[in-house]
Design an enzyme around this catalytic site. Structure first.
Site, mmCIF file in Angstrom:
data_model
loop_
_atom_site.group_PDB
_atom_site.id
_atom_site.type_symbol
_atom_site.label_atom_id
_atom_site.label_comp_id
_atom_site.label_asym_id
_atom_site.label_seq_id
_atom_site.Cartn_x
_atom_site.Cartn_y
_atom_site.Cartn_z
ATOM 1 N N GLN A 107 0.833 -1.205 0.000
ATOM 2 C CA GLN A 107 0.000 0.000 0.000
ATOM 3 C C GLN A 107 0.867 1.254 0.000
ATOM 4 O O GLN A 107 1.871 1.322 0.708
ATOM 5 C CB GLN A 107 -0.887 -0.021 1.245
ATOM 6 C CG GLN A 107 -2.235 0.573 1.014
ATOM 7 C CD GLN A 107 -3.263 0.110 2.036
ATOM 8 O OE1 GLN A 107 -3.124 -0.951 2.617
ATOM 9 N NE2 GLN A 107 -4.275 0.899 2.259
ATOM 10 N N SER B 219 4.591 -5.899 3.105
ATOM 11 C CA SER B 219 3.241 -5.885 3.676
ATOM 12 C C SER B 219 2.262 -6.615 2.753
ATOM 13 O O SER B 219 2.385 -7.823 2.549
ATOM 14 C CB SER B 219 2.812 -4.443 3.975
ATOM 15 O OG SER B 219 1.642 -4.421 4.761
ATOM 16 N N LEU B 220 1.310 -5.914 2.140
ATOM 17 C CA LEU B 220 0.391 -6.551 1.192
ATOM 18 C C LEU B 220 1.158 -7.330 0.114
ATOM 19 O O LEU B 220 0.715 -8.398 -0.332
ATOM 20 C CB LEU B 220 -0.494 -5.464 0.562
ATOM 21 C CG LEU B 220 -1.464 -5.773 -0.582
ATOM 22 C CD1 LEU B 220 -0.822 -5.756 -1.945
ATOM 23 C CD2 LEU B 220 -2.218 -7.083 -0.384
ATOM 24 N N ARG C 145 -8.492 -9.388 4.197
ATOM 25 C CA ARG C 145 -7.485 -8.588 4.924
ATOM 26 C C ARG C 145 -7.787 -7.101 4.759
ATOM 27 O O ARG C 145 -7.775 -6.329 5.725
ATOM 28 C CB ARG C 145 -6.095 -8.925 4.387
ATOM 29 C CG ARG C 145 -4.936 -8.179 5.043
ATOM 30 C CD ARG C 145 -3.646 -8.589 4.344
ATOM 31 N NE ARG C 145 -2.447 -8.076 4.996
ATOM 32 C CZ ARG C 145 -1.822 -6.956 4.668
ATOM 33 N NH1 ARG C 145 -2.311 -6.180 3.710
ATOM 34 N NH2 ARG C 145 -0.711 -6.594 5.297
ATOM 35 N N HIS D 158 0.103 -2.483 11.083
ATOM 36 C CA HIS D 158 1.270 -3.093 11.730
ATOM 37 C C HIS D 158 1.458 -2.588 13.164
ATOM 38 O O HIS D 158 2.573 -2.341 13.615
ATOM 39 C CB HIS D 158 2.550 -2.856 10.904
ATOM 40 C CG HIS D 158 2.448 -3.386 9.505
ATOM 41 N ND1 HIS D 158 2.432 -4.733 9.224
ATOM 42 C CD2 HIS D 158 2.306 -2.745 8.315
ATOM 43 C CE1 HIS D 158 2.303 -4.903 7.911
ATOM 44 N NE2 HIS D 158 2.218 -3.713 7.336
ATOM 45 N N GLN E 6 1.765 -10.570 10.894
ATOM 46 C CA GLN E 6 2.197 -9.403 10.115
ATOM 47 C C GLN E 6 1.311 -8.178 10.374
ATOM 48 O O GLN E 6 1.764 -7.039 10.313
ATOM 49 C CB GLN E 6 2.166 -9.782 8.626
ATOM 50 C CG GLN E 6 2.881 -8.797 7.710
ATOM 51 C CD GLN E 6 2.136 -8.620 6.411
ATOM 52 O OE1 GLN E 6 1.073 -8.011 6.365
ATOM 53 N NE2 GLN E 6 2.695 -9.157 5.345
#
Length: 305
Positions: A11, A91-92, A116, A200, A249
């Protein structure tokens, strides 16, 4: 030939227009977007190709858009016989990396990303928080600042992006205090991020449990190539471990600096950023200026590569 790794953005890398050139030029891309529409229940092409930007920036749209775009490019490279030695995603992007490595199918990965993204957007609405990038301060100093402030207000490191950039995440009060403390310590620049929640961080704890239930129902397999985990910065291959770390995560920092350093130690000479933008390319260059980095996010860049 240089030993290459594919890295997949998360992102913040999205931009209006992403993927349209692939849709216009490749029937396989059109098929993937059609499949995505069936799974998501909305037309990702109009959001990705024409926006508006505020809509594309909404987590529930951003994450599927990035995942689909990256997968299309990686799939085209695979069909051309270009395969990496190792892979990782920010991340993603970790979901894109795992789908590419066939730890789960494209469809299964998109269903995970859909859930998610939905949960993360809901968490941001339920527990409003913020994030900020601290630039020009030692990561240890940023960690210590967060440790002190969190005794009163929640704030923690969210992304160790480069030796001189740490993103923090937490409550609005905690992040605001940490920003002032970082400036006082001599941070070169502080940038508040335009995000819909405190990603996070422990403000995602409730949805981490819920996402864990979604992961448990998923068919996760051993990846075809090593994929490096955000949470540990080393490769993971056991399906149970993948499930656990994808859940963790959400509340733990992305250890990107260590991830790239470990991949270089393991023999990587060239990183290829698969997807929108060049955020990860810039971070890799700051981590180690001696490795080669290329972007592959447009048809032109694909053909050049």
């Amino acid at each position: 030939m240089a030993k290459i790794a594919f890295i997949f953005p998360g992102q913040g890398s999205q931009k209006v227009g992403m993927g349209k050139d692939f849709y216009d030029n490749f029937s396989s891309a059109r098929q993937i977007y059609d499949t995505a529409k069936d799974i998501l229940g909305f037309d990702l092409t109009s959001i990705s190709f024409t926006g508006p930007e505020e809509k594309l920036r909404q987590t529930k749209y951003t994450q599927p858009a990035l995942y689909v775009h990256s997968f299309i490019i990686a799939d085209l490279l695979k069909k051309k016989g270009i395969t990496p030695m190792l892979s990782a995603g920010h991340s993603l992007g970790e979901f894109s990396a795992l789908a590419y490595a066939e730890a789960f199918s494209f469809e299964q990965g998109l269903k995970l990303v859909r859930e998610r993204a939905r949960l993360m957007q809901e968490a941001g609405e339920k527990n409003p928080g913020s994030m900020a990038a601290i630039i020009g301060l030692d990561p240890e100093d940023v960690t210590n600042i967060c440790f002190e402030i969190t005794k009163k207000h929640l704030v923690q490191p969210a992304n160790f992006n480069s030796p001189q950039q740490v993103v923090i995440s937490g409550s609005k009060e905690g992040v605001a205090e940490a920003i002032e403390a970082a400036k006082g310590k001599g941070a070169r620049r502080v940038v508040e991020l335009s995000v819909s929640g405190a990603f996070h961080s422990q403000l995602m704890a409730d949805i981490a449990d819920e996402f864990g239930k979604v992961l448990k129902k998923s068919d996760i397999r051993i990846p075809d190539i090593p994929v490096y985990a955000n949470v540990t910065a080393v490769s993971f291959s056991n399906p149970d471990e993948i499930e656990t770390l994808l859940q963790r995560q959400l509340t733990h920092p992305v250890r990107w600096v260590e991830t790239i350093q470990n991949m270089i130690k393991d023999g990587i000479e060239k990183f290829v950023e698969i997807g929108s933008g060049k955020v990860l390319s810039g971070l890799v260059r700051r981590i180690d200026k001696n490795v080669e980095v290329v972007q592959c996010g447009t048809v032109e860049e694909l053909e050049k590569f």
